[in-house]
Design an enzyme around this catalytic site. Sequence first.
Site, mmCIF file in Angstrom:
data_model
loop_
_atom_site.group_PDB
_atom_site.id
_atom_site.type_symbol
_atom_site.label_atom_id
_atom_site.label_comp_id
_atom_site.label_asym_id
_atom_site.label_seq_id
_atom_site.Cartn_x
_atom_site.Cartn_y
_atom_site.Cartn_z
ATOM 1 C CG ASP A 197 12.253 -4.195 -7.929
ATOM 2 O OD1 ASP A 197 12.271 -4.097 -6.689
ATOM 3 O OD2 ASP A 197 11.809 -5.199 -8.534
ATOM 4 N N GLY A 231 11.127 -3.422 -1.017
ATOM 5 C CA GLY A 231 12.394 -2.999 -0.444
ATOM 6 C C GLY A 231 12.873 -1.750 -1.147
ATOM 7 C CG HIS A 232 11.184 1.642 -1.178
ATOM 8 N ND1 HIS A 232 10.124 2.454 -0.824
ATOM 9 C CD2 HIS A 232 10.684 0.801 -2.117
ATOM 10 C CE1 HIS A 232 9.045 2.119 -1.524
ATOM 11 N NE2 HIS A 232 9.381 1.119 -2.309
ATOM 12 C CD GLN A 292 4.471 -3.994 -3.627
ATOM 13 O OE1 GLN A 292 3.404 -3.422 -3.411
ATOM 14 N NE2 GLN A 292 5.129 -4.625 -2.673
#
Length: 431
Positions: free
Chosen positions: A13, A40-41, A225
């Site tokens: 993140d 999630g990008h 990640q």
Amino acid sequence: MPAVVVVGAQWGDEGKGKVVDIFAEHADVIARYQGGNNAGHTLVVGGEKTVLHLVPSGVLHPGKVCVIGNGVVVDPAVLIEEIERLQHRGYLLDDQLLKISDRAHLIMPYHRAIDLARERLRGEDRIGTTGRGIGPTYEDKMARIGIRFADLLDESSFHDLLRNTLAEKNAYIRALLQEEPFAFDAIHEQYSRYRERLAKYVTDVSVYLAQALSKGQRLLLEGGQGTMLDVDHGTYPFVTSSNTVASAACTGVGIPPGRISCVVGIVKAYTTRVGSGPFPTELHDATGEKLRQDGDEFGATTGRPRRCGWFDAVVVRHAVRINGIQGLALTKIDVLTGIDPIRICVAYEYNGQRYEHFPASMQVLRNAQPVYEEHPGWNEPLTSARTIEDLPRNARRYIQRLEELTETPMYLISVGANRNETILLRNPFHS
């Protein structure tokens, strides 16, 4: 020609989506090398927000080829939905702009069921998985019973593999997890439809990338990640189920190590993590809540609130060493505006011992006390800054101290969510 790896240097993140999107302008091919739709990008271009889970973050640049490598585990339903959503907005209309490795493993319905049931049975000892079947899919890969895209494309092979695997999985699901078994026909029919939709994208990615590099094309590689979630080098067992570090880019897409010309590490100006596990600099006070709210620290995939804390130089030094990071991309420094003083963790202390390198012991990590430096903050907004000189003096001093503590120069500084709210100090393709 150069291949550049972008890797998260904390617990994920960190803002890899935006950084990959920026560097993608200078690349010809953007490849994802590990993880699945547990990542999630988030990208913001022209004020429009895009969240990607499997398609590489360079997709918003016209004419760029996006590659999903063999190191990625793919949920076909999620991928198809993502492709269709992008096509509706005018992206990926040319089928040649997306490549999926024929060696990438498929997430099956029983993988998701196993993932969720295990977390339920763990109770308070749960790992904090997203429940999307990522771990069980990697387990099957290592147990040599996984199903790949190459198998899906061969109807006879897929039929036999699914039948044999499902018999074993259903026995496990019924007896140990006390869940309902899966019907062969339903899965077979569902994945046959996925075959029809995705077959045109499937290819030998290693061969494709070798040819692209030999033609002088530039390759940008992204992981899903961060370093501290790496199954070997992270906070085990509170990690993901794959290798997230830069060296995994080679195995994850099938290129030799000698092709990697630069590794860029992405770091937030503070630290966050999602899920369970040790987090030495975590804040449980109003400052931590301010970081969460001002930084919009909620998971792009799950919506879960992220745990927030001060910048941890012990973590980032570990990531720099493990990945061979040559430059850092600093994100969300604008979120620190209005906080005074700002702290940086420079070491840990436990039982009278000082730790300047990240320890493997969970006992140490759970009980370690951060050793902090304090630095003066600033109140000026940063989002209009486009050069390092545009930043307030205290912000520049903070950045300089991060460079000193990590012994790594800054290549990029993000001062806002939008693509143009960026200070680019060095292009990794020209380093």
